[in-house]
Structures are given as structure tokens and as C-alpha cells.
Motif scaffolding. Structure first.
Motif, PDB file in Angstrom:
ATOM      1  N   LYS A 192       0.830  -1.211   0.000  1.00 57.84           N
ATOM      2  CA  LYS A 192       0.000   0.000   0.000  1.00 57.84           C
ATOM      3  C   LYS A 192       0.862   1.258   0.000  1.00 57.84           C
ATOM      4  CE  LYS A 192      -4.224  -1.804   2.141  1.00 57.84           C
ATOM      5  NZ  LYS A 192      -5.084  -1.810   3.359  1.00 57.84           N
ATOM      6  N   GLU A 193       1.968   1.217   0.746  1.00 55.26           N
ATOM      7  CA  GLU A 193       2.857   2.388   0.785  1.00 55.26           C
ATOM      8  C   GLU A 193       3.480   2.642  -0.573  1.00 55.26           C
ATOM      9  OE1 GLU A 193       5.324   3.572   4.219  1.00 55.26           O
ATOM     10  OE2 GLU A 193       4.871   1.569   5.011  1.00 55.26           O
ATOM     11  N   TYR A 194       3.976   1.584  -1.223  1.00 55.13           N
ATOM     12  CA  TYR A 194       4.557   1.749  -2.557  1.00 55.13           C
ATOM     13  C   TYR A 194       3.514   2.263  -3.545  1.00 55.13           C
ATOM     14  CZ  TYR A 194       9.245  -0.293  -1.981  1.00 55.13           C
ATOM     15  OH  TYR A 194      10.551  -0.520  -1.633  1.00 55.13           O
ATOM     16  N   LEU A 195       2.326   1.664  -3.510  1.00 57.24           N
ATOM     17  CA  LEU A 195       1.293   2.060  -4.469  1.00 57.24           C
ATOM     18  C   LEU A 195       0.815   3.487  -4.245  1.00 57.24           C
ATOM     19  CD1 LEU A 195      -0.728  -1.251  -4.788  1.00 57.24           C
ATOM     20  CD2 LEU A 195       0.556  -0.092  -6.602  1.00 57.24           C
ATOM     21  N   LYS A 196       0.875   3.947  -3.003  1.00 54.06           N
ATOM     22  CA  LYS A 196       0.506   5.333  -2.716  1.00 54.06           C
ATOM     23  C   LYS A 196       1.443   6.288  -3.455  1.00 54.06           C
ATOM     24  CE  LYS A 196      -0.187   8.488   1.205  1.00 54.06           C
ATOM     25  NZ  LYS A 196      -0.076   8.616   2.691  1.00 54.06           N
ATOM     26  N   PHE A 197       2.750   5.995  -3.414  1.00 53.12           N
ATOM     27  CA  PHE A 197       3.720   6.813  -4.141  1.00 53.12           C
ATOM     28  C   PHE A 197       3.537   6.667  -5.650  1.00 53.12           C
ATOM     29  CE2 PHE A 197       6.069   6.778  -0.096  1.00 53.12           C
ATOM     30  CZ  PHE A 197       6.559   8.083  -0.048  1.00 53.12           C
ATOM     31  N   ILE A 198       3.406   5.415  -6.112  1.00 57.19           N
ATOM     32  CA  ILE A 198       3.301   5.149  -7.548  1.00 57.19           C
ATOM     33  C   ILE A 198       2.089   5.840  -8.153  1.00 57.19           C
ATOM     34  CG2 ILE A 198       2.828   3.335  -9.247  1.00 57.19           C
ATOM     35  CD1 ILE A 198       4.580   1.462  -7.499  1.00 57.19           C
ATOM     36  N   GLU A 199       0.928   5.680  -7.514  1.00 56.76           N
ATOM     37  CA  GLU A 199      -0.303   6.264  -8.046  1.00 56.76           C
ATOM     38  C   GLU A 199      -0.254   7.784  -8.024  1.00 56.76           C
ATOM     39  OE1 GLU A 199      -3.132   4.272  -5.598  1.00 56.76           O
ATOM     40  OE2 GLU A 199      -3.026   2.394  -6.752  1.00 56.76           O
ATOM     41  N   ASN A 200       0.403   8.342  -7.019  1.00 56.47           N
ATOM     42  CA  ASN A 200       0.543   9.800  -6.943  1.00 56.47           C
ATOM     43  C   ASN A 200       1.432  10.332  -8.074  1.00 56.47           C
ATOM     44  OD1 ASN A 200       0.212  12.390  -5.638  1.00 56.47           O
ATOM     45  ND2 ASN A 200       2.326  12.201  -4.977  1.00 56.47           N
ATOM     46  N   ILE A 201       2.535   9.611  -8.355  1.00 57.52           N
ATOM     47  CA  ILE A 201       3.469  10.017  -9.428  1.00 57.52           C
ATOM     48  C   ILE A 201       2.735   9.973 -10.776  1.00 57.52           C
ATOM     49  CG2 ILE A 201       5.549   9.379 -10.683  1.00 57.52           C
ATOM     50  CD1 ILE A 201       6.588   8.212  -7.966  1.00 57.52           C
ATOM     51  N   VAL A 202       2.036   8.863 -11.037  1.00 60.13           N
ATOM     52  CA  VAL A 202       1.330   8.706 -12.320  1.00 60.13           C
ATOM     53  C   VAL A 202       0.217   9.753 -12.467  1.00 60.13           C
ATOM     54  CG1 VAL A 202      -0.130   7.144 -13.672  1.00 60.13           C
ATOM     55  CG2 VAL A 202       1.894   6.253 -12.493  1.00 60.13           C
ATOM     56  N   SER A 203      -0.475  10.019 -11.360  1.00 61.77           N
ATOM     57  CA  SER A 203      -1.556  11.017 -11.377  1.00 61.77           C
ATOM     58  C   SER A 203      -1.012  12.403 -11.715  1.00 61.77           C
ATOM     59  CB  SER A 203      -2.239  11.044 -10.004  1.00 61.77           C
ATOM     60  OG  SER A 203      -3.188  12.083  -9.951  1.00 61.77           O
ATOM     61  N   GLN A 204       0.134  12.750 -11.116  1.00 63.35           N
ATOM     62  CA  GLN A 204       0.726  14.069 -11.393  1.00 63.35           C
ATOM     63  C   GLN A 204       1.182  14.168 -12.848  1.00 63.35           C
ATOM     64  OE1 GLN A 204       3.846  14.656  -8.496  1.00 63.35           O
ATOM     65  NE2 GLN A 204       2.439  15.239  -6.877  1.00 63.35           N
ATOM     66  N   LYS A 205       1.688  13.054 -13.377  1.00 63.14           N
ATOM     67  CA  LYS A 205       2.158  13.058 -14.762  1.00 63.14           C
ATOM     68  C   LYS A 205       0.998  13.261 -15.732  1.00 63.14           C
ATOM     69  CE  LYS A 205       4.130  10.305 -18.407  1.00 63.14           C
ATOM     70  NZ  LYS A 205       4.160   8.979 -18.999  1.00 63.14           N
ATOM     71  N   ASN A 206      -0.163  12.709 -15.389  1.00 59.54           N
ATOM     72  CA  ASN A 206      -1.307  12.745 -16.295  1.00 59.54           C
ATOM     73  C   ASN A 206      -2.146  14.030 -16.166  1.00 59.54           C
ATOM     74  OD1 ASN A 206      -0.639  10.233 -17.311  1.00 59.54           O
ATOM     75  ND2 ASN A 206      -1.930   9.132 -15.848  1.00 59.54           N
ATOM     76  N   THR A 207      -1.791  14.899 -15.218  1.00 64.25           N
ATOM     77  CA  THR A 207      -2.572  16.140 -15.061  1.00 64.25           C
ATOM     78  C   THR A 207      -1.912  17.292 -15.812  1.00 64.25           C
ATOM     79  OG1 THR A 207      -1.395  16.599 -12.983  1.00 64.25           O
ATOM     80  CG2 THR A 207      -3.534  15.512 -12.836  1.00 64.25           C
TER      81      THR A 207
END
Length: 360
Positions: free
Chosen positions: A345-360
Motif C-alpha cells: 500500500k505504501e509503494y502504491l501510494k507513491f506510484i499512483e501519486n506520481i502517475v496522477s501528477q504526470k497525467n494532469t
């Protein structure tokens, strides 16, 4: 999300780091993400690579070209690299990042700071890098280039605060380097429901039975205990006595005390949490991240100190109650801090945040 996992090793063979990769991959899939793994175990240039390892730590042209093509071909949403090493090289992180693909790196060892992979205690207990045979690049220049190229990653993850502090000491950014603890399978590694009473107290060591792991120190203390007619036996898992990983919980369950007497600074100590999860009291040397992992729920001894290890073992050998209490406390600790579910969950929190920022 499609996550590409890249390793410098064959994770079926690689011990602790392989266990981490395998379990994180399961967690990513559990949360609905598609994963693919690439092992660059064969990209080390054999004997040539051993002589010029420090150069390939920085730049491995074979790996750089292969990974650049692979990322462009497979178009993953995210890349997670484990243990960069010479098989991958730090420059590959830069190459992948420049394709526009988000990338994180998890370092399971001190490879990026020390060509010999391990820190040890020198004079006056000063922490120093273990020596290595290859010297084709000055260590400070090698480390500078590795730090420069790893900085292209969105984040660098390490498995303990001790490891993170070491990276910060070597000039890495506190905003770039993050700590996520490794975990343990709490369903696989469990205390035995009804432990069979034995005439002998079994001490267990799990790992590579090498001098740097403190095995000789442990054997000396064990022989002293036997000479005093104490009812003890020693099982060493590793080396000539390898067991399948799925069989490991049974060996912990059959033991009474686990000892990890490492003489080098470990970044984590996966065997500690495995033993604690099985309800075993654990004794470890005061090195690296191990005291941090044990907290107040294990016994920490001075590395290489015959008397301290002998005293700690005697204390547990002679008291079933102390073994039981410490074993229960250890199990409680891993349930609260060291599950793969929490790590994932900790890794995915970082991963999903990085991908979300890239796509905005």
C-alpha cells in the motif's frame, strides 16, 4: 496500470531481495495492476565484468540499450527497478526516465555507496566500506556518478531509517530517498499452534553462512554452551543446507531461538521478521537496520562480543517463560509494522501519486 519490474538478479534464486520482489508483485496484482518482470542477471559481462565492475555500475551499454528499447516497446505506465548493480547500471535509470516513463528504484543493499556492497565497523567502531578488488574508478567518483544518474528516478526507496540516514550522509536528497519497511507473509510465517517439547533447545541461523554474517562467532559461542553441558543444538539454514523458501516456516517453528549475528551493517534483515512472525525470540548484533527492526522486542548484542552473545543465549536457553514472552512480543510487532500488505500500500501510494501528477 501496467507496471514493469526490472531486477539485476533472478528473483527465484536471490534470497531476501527476491522475496521482496515476489511479494510486492503479488500486492500490485492484488490491487488490480498488471505486472511484468525482466531480469538482467545475464547482463554482467562475466569475468570481464568482475574486473571492471565499478565502471559497469555506472554505465552498462548493453543494459542501457536493451532497457531503452524494451520500455519503448512495452510502454509501461510505470517502472520499478530493484538493485541496480552493474547488470543494469545507474545510467539505465536516467535513460528510462528520459523516455518520459515514471521510474522508482529500491536499493536492498549499500551498493550505491560502497563497491563492496557492505559497511562494517573499523577502528573505534567507525563505519567503513568493505574493500573490493576492483579499483578502475576512484570510489568517490563512482559514487558521484551513481548518485547523479539515480537522481533521475522519481524516488529511491530503502528498507530502514538506518539505510536512509546513510544515503543522506552521502549527499542524497532527503526529498528523494524514502523508507518503506519490507514485510513478511503473516499467513505463511506463523507460530506453531502446539509446540512440541524437546529435550534440547534449538538455535537457528538463516542466511549465507559466511564470516561476515557472523557464523564463526555463533559457532564458537555454541560450542562453549555445549561444553557446559547445556541442552542445545544448532541448525544453520543456508550454504550446503539450503531449503526451499516454502519449507522455511517449519524450520523456524521447530526452533526455540533465532540468532542473526551479522558483522556487517544490513539495510534490513528479512530473517528477523520471518522468525518473529513465527513467534521466535530473536538475538541480533547491533549492526545496521537490525536494532531498528527488533525495537524493544528482541535482544541486541555487540557485534563479535563472545560474552554478550553467550549471556543472551543462556538467558533464553534457561527460561522457557522468557522465550515465550519475547516470542509473543515479536509476533505482535511484525503484525503492526511489517506486513506485505502495508508495504504494498505504501509503494502504491507513491506510484499512483506520481502517475496522477504526470497525467494532469
Amino acid at each position: 496500470m501496467r507496471i514493469l519490474i526490472i531486477t539485476s538478479f533472478s528473483f527465484e534464486k536471490y534470497g531476501g531481495a527476491g522475496v521482496v520482489v515476489d511479494n510486492l508483485m503479488k500486492e500490485y496484482r492484488k490491487h488490480g495492476h498488471e505486472t511484468e518482470i525482466i531480469s538482467l542477471e545475464s547482463f554482467g559481462f562475466g569475468k570481464f565484468g568482475r574486473f571492471f565492475g565499478q565502471f559497469f555500475d555506472v554505465f552498462n551499454p548493453k543494459a542501457v540499450n536493451f532497457l531503452k528499447k524494451e520500455v519503448k516497446k512495452t510502454k509501461p505506465d510505470f517502472v520499478h527497478i530493484h538493485n541496480v548493480h552493474k547488470n543494469i547500471s545507474a545510467f539505465s535509470v536516467r535513460s528510462i526516465a528520459l523516455t518520459g516513463t515514471p521510474v522508482i528504484v529500491t536499493l536492498h543493499e549499500f551498493w550505491a555507496l560502497c563497491p563492496g556492497f557492505n559497511f562494517e565497523n573499523g577502528r573505534n567502531e567507525k563505519i567503513i566500506c568493505r574493500k573490493t578488488m576492483t579499483k578502475e574508478l576512484p570510489v568517490f567518483f563512482r559514487n558521484f556518478l551513481i548518485r547523479k544518474f539515480l537522481s533521475y528516478a522519481d524516488y529511491i526507496f530503502v528498507p530502514s531509517d538506518f539505510a536512509r540516514n546513510k544515503f543522506l550522509e552521502y549527499g542524497y536528497s532527503k526529498d528523494k530517498v524514502k523508507r518503506i519497511y519490507n514485510g513478511v507473509d503473516l499467513k505463511k510465517f506463523t507460530p506453531e499452534k502446539e509446540k512440541k517439547m524437546s529435550e534440547k533447545i534449538k538455535i537457528i541461523f538463516v542466511g549465507r553462512p559466511t564470516k561476515k554474517k557472523g557464523v564463526e562467532w555463533l559457532k564458537e559461542v555454541f560450542n562453549k554452551l555445549k561444553s557446559e553441558k547445556l541442552p542445545v543444538e544448532l541448525e544453520i539454514i543456508g550454504g550446503e543446507n539450503e531449503v526451499k523458501y516454502d519449507e522455511l516456516p517449519k524450520h523456524y517453528q521447530d526452533a526455540d531461538v533465532c540468532v542473526q549475528p551479522s558483522l556487517v551493517h544490513e539495510t534490513f534483515g528479512l530473517t528477523l521478521v520471518e522468525a518473529m512472525a513465527c513467534g521466535l525470540p530473536v538475538i541480533a548484533s547491533n549492526m545496521g537496520g537490525m536494532p531498528e527492526i527488533l525495537g524493544d522486542d528482541g535482544v541486541v548484542v555487540k557485534p563479535g562480543d563472545f560474552g554478550e552473545l553467550e549471556s543472551a543465549l543462556k538467558d533464553l536457553i534457561l527460561s522457557a517463560e522468557k522465550r515465550m514472552i519475547l516470542g509473543r512480543k515479536g509476533r505482535d510487532r511484525v503484525e503492526k509494522k511489517f506486513s506485505w500488505e502495508m508495504a504494498g500500500k505504501e509503494y502504491l501510494k507513491f506510484i499512483e501519486n506520481i502517475v496522477s501528477q504526470k497525467n494532469t
